[in-house]
Write a protein that holds these residues in place. Structure first.
Motif, short mmCIF file in Angstrom:
data_model
loop_
_atom_site.label_atom_id
_atom_site.label_comp_id
_atom_site.label_asym_id
_atom_site.label_seq_id
_atom_site.Cartn_x
_atom_site.Cartn_y
_atom_site.Cartn_z
N ARG A 90 0.86 -1.17 0.11
CA ARG A 90 -0.10 0.08 -0.02
C ARG A 90 0.98 1.27 -0.11
N SER A 91 2.12 1.11 0.54
CA SER A 91 2.89 2.23 0.64
C SER A 91 3.76 2.62 -0.64
N SER A 92 3.64 1.43 -1.35
CA SER A 92 4.21 1.49 -2.88
C SER A 92 3.16 2.09 -3.77
N GLY A 93 1.99 2.18 -3.10
CA GLY A 93 1.01 2.79 -4.26
C GLY A 93 -0.17 1.95 -4.80
N MET A 94 -0.33 0.64 -4.16
CA MET A 94 -1.30 -0.17 -4.49
C MET A 94 -2.46 0.07 -3.42
N SER A 95 -3.58 0.62 -4.23
CA SER A 95 -4.65 1.04 -3.63
C SER A 95 -5.61 -0.02 -3.24
N THR A 96 -6.45 0.15 -2.52
CA THR A 96 -7.72 -1.08 -1.99
C THR A 96 -8.04 -1.71 -3.50
N THR A 97 -8.51 -0.55 -4.21
CA THR A 97 -9.06 -1.05 -5.52
C THR A 97 -8.29 -1.98 -6.20
N ASN A 98 -7.01 -1.68 -6.70
CA ASN A 98 -5.97 -2.39 -7.34
C ASN A 98 -5.73 -3.69 -6.68
N LEU A 99 -5.68 -3.85 -5.28
CA LEU A 99 -5.54 -5.05 -4.63
C LEU A 99 -6.76 -5.83 -4.77
N LEU A 100 -8.01 -5.43 -4.79
CA LEU A 100 -9.14 -6.26 -4.91
C LEU A 100 -9.33 -6.50 -6.59
N LEU A 101 -8.90 -5.85 -7.36
CA LEU A 101 -8.78 -6.38 -8.62
C LEU A 101 -7.90 -7.65 -8.89
N GLY A 102 -7.13 -7.34 -8.29
CA GLY A 102 -5.79 -8.53 -8.31
C GLY A 102 -6.56 -9.73 -7.96
#
Length: 357
Positions: A90-102
């Protein structure tokens, strides 16, 4: 971002497969214990019991996949959170939306696998398992009623005492009515064998024709009998609707509709077959909020227990809505989609709450 998603996908997939393997081993052990009780009956031996349990496994995979996805995702995300990897991502720029899409990408692949297993592998394996058991025991398919199975075919009512594993019929009675609902003929046969594409060879036939107050009895060694009844419809009697393929379900629903019979139970089962694989997406959405809880010392066991309970509750809710839908004549699609929709709403609420924190 692709590297992050690939890493998460690998961790989650490995955990799901591990949990699924554990569940399969556990349920297969219980199935084997149940089957061992029947070993020694007629020709039913230990190797028959082992083969039966193996053939039941695809059906178990289909049933257990959503629970395995939930627990596997919980385990993988909890491990990432415990090692602060979620925080780093998350600190590297991965948002909750990106994580959920993954996570959804992994879940979509699992959903496709679940659909293939439920459509292509599980139904024939289920029929083979039932046929193996029945053949080894020298028995026929069990009856729903003491008088056997009843099927309506246009203006005829068909009563079959027993259906053998090779779909041969024993003890056939056909009641034929005219347009005024008056009984016209009663045909009894000792045995029936299917003749493609749409007829049966009945043997040991005794036919009673009714002419007003008089009756005429005709005895024949065999006769050809044309009927919409076929082995595909009879296979329904050996496999529960939930484990049938979409093709067999739609065929049987069409047969029931043509004969003005209720299709509610089978309509719900058909929609569940379409929607159930998508439960994998719901499960990873439910698991995501747990991955944000950062606890190095304890809490892992509680998360696993919560995952098991949520999975069991989802499975029970699926069965509950199916039964309620059939009893109360609810819309089949509403009965099938309600459990997944409720859990997705719960997942959205949990994610929103975690984000606010």
């Amino acid at each position: 971002m692709k590297i992050y998603r690939r890493y998460i996908a690998r961790e989650v997939s490995a955990a799901v497969l591990l949990v699924l393997a554990g569940f399969l081993a556990l349920f297969s052990f219980f199935d084997m214990i149940t089957e061992v009780k029947s070993v020694g009956q007629a020709g039913y031996q230990l190797h028959h019991a082992m083969a039966f349990v193996v053939l039941e496994m695809p059906g178990r995979v289909y049933e257990l996949m959503p629970v395995a996805v939930l627990i596997g995702a919980l385990y993988a995300l909890s491990a990432l959170a415990r090692h602060s990897e979620i925080t780093v991502l998350r600190s590297s720029g991965m948002s909750t939306t990106n994580l959920l899409l993954g996570l959804f990408q992994v879940a979509a692949a699992i959903a496709l696998l679940t659909f293939v297993v439920g459509e292509v592998i599980a139904p024939p394996c289920e029929r083979m398992a039932q046929q193996l058991r029945l053949t080894a025991k020298g028995k026929a398919v069990g009856k729903d009623l003491r008088s056997g199975f009843w099927v309506k075919d246009e203006r005829r009512f068909i009563n079959v005492q027993t259906v053998l594993p090779d779909t041969r019929l024993k003890g056939v009675r056909v009641y034929d009515f005219d347009e005024s609902a008056n009984l016209r003929t009663v045909t009894e046969a000792a045995e029936g064998a299917y003749l493609p594409p749409a007829s049966w060879r009945l043997t040991g036939v005794v036919q009673t024709k009714l002419h007003g107050d008089k009756s005429e009895i005709i005895r024949m060694p065999d006769m050809e009998w044309r009927s919409a009844l076929n082995p595909d419809i009879l296979s329904v009697l050996m496999v529960s609707p939930e484990r049938m393929s979409l093709l067999h379900l739609s065929t049987y629903i069409k047969h029931l509709e043509e004969n003005n019979q209720k299709t509610q139970r089978y309509d719900i089962a058909l929609w569940k077959k379409v929607i159930y694989p998508l439960a994998a997406l719901v499960m990873v959405a439910l698991a995501l909020p747990f991955g944000y809880t950062h606890n190095r010392i304890s809490g892992g066991s509680l998360k696993m227990f919560s995952g098991v309970m949520i999975g069991v509750f989802f499975h029970m809710l699926n069965g509950l809505f199916s039964n309620l839908g059939a009893i109360n004549s609810w819309s089949p699609i509403i009965s099938a989609i309600s459990p997944s929709a409720l859990f997705m709403l719960a997942a959205a609420g949990m994610i929103w709450w975690v984000e606010r924190r």
